[in-house]
Design a protein around this motif. Sequence first.
Motif, PDB file in Angstrom:
ATOM      1  N   ILE A 152      40.562  35.241  34.356  1.00 26.66           N
ATOM      2  CA  ILE A 152      39.778  35.340  35.591  1.00 26.66           C
ATOM      3  C   ILE A 152      38.396  34.727  35.392  1.00 26.66           C
ATOM      4  CG2 ILE A 152      38.657  36.972  37.155  1.00 26.66           C
ATOM      5  CD1 ILE A 152      41.086  38.801  36.771  1.00 26.66           C
ATOM      6  N   LEU A 166      34.102  41.680  33.358  1.00 23.10           N
ATOM      7  CA  LEU A 166      33.908  40.958  34.615  1.00 23.10           C
ATOM      8  C   LEU A 166      32.590  41.334  35.298  1.00 23.10           C
ATOM      9  CD1 LEU A 166      37.560  41.230  36.027  1.00 23.10           C
ATOM     10  CD2 LEU A 166      36.522  39.318  34.799  1.00 23.10           C
ATOM     11  N   ASP A 225      32.043  43.583  37.481  1.00 17.40           N
ATOM     12  CA  ASP A 225      32.196  44.012  38.878  1.00 17.40           C
ATOM     13  C   ASP A 225      33.374  44.979  38.961  1.00 17.40           C
ATOM     14  OD1 ASP A 225      31.459  43.443  41.856  1.00 17.40           O
ATOM     15  OD2 ASP A 225      33.657  43.295  41.757  1.00 17.40           O
ATOM     16  N   ASP A 272      41.050  44.740  40.686  1.00 14.42           N
ATOM     17  CA  ASP A 272      42.093  43.749  40.973  1.00 14.42           C
ATOM     18  C   ASP A 272      42.763  43.266  39.694  1.00 14.42           C
ATOM     19  OD1 ASP A 272      41.472  44.013  43.625  1.00 14.42           O
ATOM     20  OD2 ASP A 272      40.196  42.226  43.709  1.00 14.42           O
ATOM     21  N   LYS A 278      37.292  31.576  37.666  1.00 12.29           N
ATOM     22  CA  LYS A 278      36.189  31.727  38.619  1.00 12.29           C
ATOM     23  C   LYS A 278      34.960  30.920  38.220  1.00 12.29           C
ATOM     24  CE  LYS A 278      37.274  36.075  40.866  1.00 12.29           C
ATOM     25  NZ  LYS A 278      36.747  37.386  41.277  1.00 12.29           N
ATOM     26  N   ASP A 290      36.380  43.466  41.141  1.00 20.43           N
ATOM     27  CA  ASP A 290      37.145  42.458  40.393  1.00 20.43           C
ATOM     28  C   ASP A 290      37.939  43.114  39.268  1.00 20.43           C
ATOM     29  OD1 ASP A 290      36.160  40.542  42.040  1.00 20.43           O
ATOM     30  OD2 ASP A 290      34.624  39.818  40.645  1.00 20.43           O
TER      31      ASP A 290
END
Lengths: 224, 172
Positions: free
Chosen positions: B70, B25, B27, B33, B74, B30
């Motif tokens: 994800i 990801l 990040d 999560d 996104k 993120d």
Amino acid sequence: MNTPDNLQQLFDAAKRKQKDLRRQQKLSDLVDQWAAAEAASKKSRNRRTLWLSMGIAAGILLMVSIGLRALQPEPPVNPGTIVAKIDTVPQNTQPEPSITVDKPSPTTPTDSFHKQKTVTKAIASSTAERDTPMLAEKENSVDGVNRADNDSIILDNSIEQAQLADNSVATKPQKTVYERTSNRLVGTKKTSIISQPATADSRPLLALTNSSTSITYELGKINF
Amino acid sequence: MTTDAFKKNIIPLQSHLQILAERMLGDATDAEDAVQEVFMHLWESRDKLDKVVNIKAYVMQATRARCIDIIRSKGHSKEFASSDVDATLNLHDLTEEISEEVELTERRSAMLHSMLDDLPEKQRQLIRLRYLEEKEIAEIEKNMKMTSSNIYTTISRAIQTLKTKLKNEYAR
């Protein structure tokens, strides 16, 4: 303030490890919360299931009870009870409302109505007349003719009585004409007796409550 | 699987999953999560975990699948998604690589804490506050009731001591 690369790597690794430990502690707390929520939900579901089961069981019991009651045969009729409805009484055989009631006969009633002829005393239409000495006593009545002294009561139509199973006496109402002679009376008196009120020692025929219908029914069968 | 077994066997894998999610990801937030969502899924299906032979590979696969979801939801760029997802295709090798990275991190962290334990109390506290907890000098002044010049001087001495210790450690 610079740190050497190797030392910086150590610090980076220590920081990362520290963050991971915080995240793992956070996850551990979340797991505890999930477990608590799951236990509470399970408890609530169990309680709801318990109440639902009890409700279903009560409903089933109620339905079974209703079904059994519907399938249950009617209770057998008591052999000593005569069940009939007054509506079944033929109109032409129904007695008239005015009935002469007399003392029940000491004889034992039979299965069917015991029909007997008896001679009743000459009943006056009023109590005052009964007090007069000219009235003959019932015990002295034989074959419809009053044999009392100085009394001469002639019944044109002897009163027919039917003694019922409960010792009540039903009397066919009819117009009875008496002719009596007495030393004290002058002339002939004709009395038409329509009815006689129930005396203390006699039981009113139609005053019965539960058995009145059966009595009335049986009265319809009486062949006067 | 009981709650205690879940905490003991599954939660320590968070370090591996965090590294994998960060790589996919890009990040850290993120990734955190995503890892939390994976753990929630693992908790809900914890009864199946007892039948899983390789727990680490299983949770890595679950994390990879979640990260791909994800990325798609996104609307990441096609290049980012394809390159990073392709890099995770050989999940077995990736799991080994991440495991080595986690072990190296733990070794380095343990080494630093061991070196810090040999420092004087004041120097150790200032190094922790400044480099591990990343506090500002002003905040350290307030907490430690020291002047900034004293803080800088003490930290400089502590760093010098650590460098010497580290050189000696690598010289072995």
